[in-house]
Design a protein around this motif. Structure first.
Motif, PDB file in Angstrom:
ATOM      1  N   ASP A 269       0.837  -1.204   0.000  1.00 25.99           N
ATOM      2  CA  ASP A 269       0.000   0.000   0.000  1.00 25.99           C
ATOM      3  C   ASP A 269       0.874   1.256   0.000  1.00 25.99           C
ATOM      4  O   ASP A 269       0.626   2.193  -0.758  1.00 25.99           O
ATOM      5  N   ARG A 270       1.887   1.277   0.855  1.00 29.54           N
ATOM      6  CA  ARG A 270       2.764   2.453   0.938  1.00 29.54           C
ATOM      7  C   ARG A 270       3.519   2.674  -0.381  1.00 29.54           C
ATOM      8  O   ARG A 270       3.654   3.804  -0.850  1.00 29.54           O
TER       9      ARG A 270
ATOM     10  N   LEU B 115       5.787  -2.335  -9.275  1.00 28.87           N
ATOM     11  CA  LEU B 115       5.708  -2.920  -7.931  1.00 28.87           C
ATOM     12  C   LEU B 115       5.845  -4.438  -7.941  1.00 28.87           C
ATOM     13  O   LEU B 115       5.853  -5.066  -6.876  1.00 28.87           O
ATOM     14  N   GLY B 116       5.935  -5.038  -9.143  1.00 26.04           N
ATOM     15  CA  GLY B 116       6.158  -6.473  -9.245  1.00 26.04           C
ATOM     16  C   GLY B 116       4.974  -7.329  -8.825  1.00 26.04           C
ATOM     17  O   GLY B 116       5.165  -8.418  -8.269  1.00 26.04           O
ATOM     18  N   VAL B 117       3.767  -6.835  -9.068  1.00 26.33           N
ATOM     19  CA  VAL B 117       2.556  -7.604  -8.761  1.00 26.33           C
ATOM     20  C   VAL B 117       1.621  -7.552  -9.970  1.00 26.33           C
ATOM     21  O   VAL B 117       1.867  -6.823 -10.926  1.00 26.33           O
ATOM     22  N   SER B 118       0.536  -8.299  -9.918  1.00 22.40           N
ATOM     23  CA  SER B 118      -0.399  -8.343 -11.038  1.00 22.40           C
ATOM     24  C   SER B 118      -1.245  -7.076 -11.115  1.00 22.40           C
ATOM     25  O   SER B 118      -1.409  -6.352 -10.129  1.00 22.40           O
TER      26      SER B 118
ATOM     27  N   ILE C 223      -6.190  -0.360  -5.113  1.00 25.61           N
ATOM     28  CA  ILE C 223      -6.712   0.988  -5.363  1.00 25.61           C
ATOM     29  C   ILE C 223      -8.183   1.053  -4.954  1.00 25.61           C
ATOM     30  O   ILE C 223      -8.602   1.994  -4.268  1.00 25.61           O
ATOM     31  N   ASP C 224      -8.962   0.051  -5.341  1.00 25.56           N
ATOM     32  CA  ASP C 224     -10.388   0.023  -4.982  1.00 25.56           C
ATOM     33  C   ASP C 224     -10.567   0.017  -3.469  1.00 25.56           C
ATOM     34  O   ASP C 224     -11.419   0.722  -2.924  1.00 25.56           O
TER      35      ASP C 224
ATOM     36  N   LEU D 271      -8.376   1.068  -1.144  1.00 28.28           N
ATOM     37  CA  LEU D 271      -7.924   2.345  -0.600  1.00 28.28           C
ATOM     38  C   LEU D 271      -8.985   3.432  -0.808  1.00 28.28           C
ATOM     39  O   LEU D 271      -9.219   4.254   0.070  1.00 28.28           O
ATOM     40  N   LEU D 272      -9.639   3.429  -1.964  1.00 30.46           N
ATOM     41  CA  LEU D 272     -10.703   4.398  -2.232  1.00 30.46           C
ATOM     42  C   LEU D 272     -11.923   4.125  -1.352  1.00 30.46           C
ATOM     43  O   LEU D 272     -12.487   5.041  -0.754  1.00 30.46           O
ATOM     44  N   ALA D 273     -12.325   2.846  -1.251  1.00 31.38           N
ATOM     45  CA  ALA D 273     -13.511   2.488  -0.462  1.00 31.38           C
ATOM     46  C   ALA D 273     -13.335   2.815   1.020  1.00 31.38           C
ATOM     47  O   ALA D 273     -14.281   3.220   1.694  1.00 31.38           O
ATOM     48  N   SER D 274     -12.109   2.680   1.512  1.00 26.72           N
ATOM     49  CA  SER D 274     -11.859   2.929   2.937  1.00 26.72           C
ATOM     50  C   SER D 274     -11.714   4.416   3.250  1.00 26.72           C
ATOM     51  O   SER D 274     -11.767   4.813   4.407  1.00 26.72           O
ATOM     52  N   GLY D 275     -11.535   5.218   2.219  1.00 27.01           N
ATOM     53  CA  GLY D 275     -11.314   6.644   2.436  1.00 27.01           C
ATOM     54  C   GLY D 275      -9.849   6.987   2.648  1.00 27.01           C
ATOM     55  O   GLY D 275      -9.500   8.149   2.813  1.00 27.01           O
ATOM     56  N   ALA D 276      -8.972   5.978   2.642  1.00 30.53           N
ATOM     57  CA  ALA D 276      -7.542   6.234   2.808  1.00 30.53           C
ATOM     58  C   ALA D 276      -6.984   6.967   1.582  1.00 30.53           C
ATOM     59  O   ALA D 276      -6.087   7.792   1.698  1.00 30.53           O
ATOM     60  N   LEU D 277      -7.537   6.680   0.412  1.00 27.51           N
ATOM     61  CA  LEU D 277      -7.179   7.376  -0.825  1.00 27.51           C
ATOM     62  C   LEU D 277      -8.423   8.154  -1.237  1.00 27.51           C
ATOM     63  O   LEU D 277      -9.481   7.568  -1.462  1.00 27.51           O
ATOM     64  N   LEU D 278      -8.294   9.467  -1.306  1.00 26.12           N
ATOM     65  CA  LEU D 278      -9.464  10.308  -1.553  1.00 26.12           C
ATOM     66  C   LEU D 278      -9.757  10.504  -3.028  1.00 26.12           C
ATOM     67  O   LEU D 278     -10.857  10.855  -3.401  1.00 26.12           O
ATOM     68  N   GLY D 279      -8.761  10.311  -3.868  1.00 26.86           N
ATOM     69  CA  GLY D 279      -8.972  10.496  -5.296  1.00 26.86           C
ATOM     70  C   GLY D 279      -7.674  10.824  -5.986  1.00 26.86           C
ATOM     71  O   GLY D 279      -6.591  10.667  -5.422  1.00 26.86           O
TER      72      GLY D 279
END
Length: 146
Positions: A13-14, A35-38, A46-47, A49-57
């Motif tokens: 996440d970071r 980041l070496g992931v799918s 991303i979904d 982080l957005l749903a939790s409010g940790a990422l605002l946009g």
């Protein structure tokens, strides 16, 4: 996700947030490769982080020195009584106020002002000072970023 639950960041996440700070428009496939992931993992993160409010946009970042003719300043604002909420509403309606911060100490708010001329700058200062509830202010122009 529960709105009241605190989102716990892990290393991925970071790293993802770091990449998005660099380029918020980066395609999911580019982020996945960096980041070496799918791609699915990145999209799910991303979904979440957005749903939790940790990422605002996602937003556009403009270079601070892009407009050489831009006049920049910080204005410290003292508010009378309990009118902070009303003053903030009025200040948010002023497009020249790039950012608005609450603070402690003598000043209640700090506004970052960006205008294209001294005439506009003077008008903004006057408009802020005329807002009901603003009891005092002090403004400093920003000359050179060092």
């Amino acid at each position: 996700m529960n709105e009241n639950a605190k989102y716990i960041f892990d290393d991925l996440d970071r790293e993802l947030l770091s990449q998005l700070r660099i380029d918020g428009r980066a395609p999911v496939s580019v982020l996945a490769g960096a980041l070496g992931v799918s791609r699915a993992t990145i999209q799910n993160r991303i979904d979440r982080l957005l749903a939790s409010g940790a990422l605002l946009g996602f937003t556009v970042r403009v270079r601070e020195d892009h407009g050489d003719s831009t006049i920049r300043a910080v204005m410290m604002i003292e508010i009378l009584g309990k009118s902070t909420t009303e003053v903030i509403k009025k200040l948010r309606g002023m497009p020249e106020l790039n950012k608005l911060h609450t603070t402690n100490g003598k000043w209640d708010l700090v506004a970052e002002i960006h205008t294209d001329s001294l005439q506009s700058f003077d008008r903004v200062l006057r408009e802020v000072r005329l807002i009901d509830g603003v009891s005092n202010s002090e403004t400093s122009m920003l000359l050179t970023s060092v």
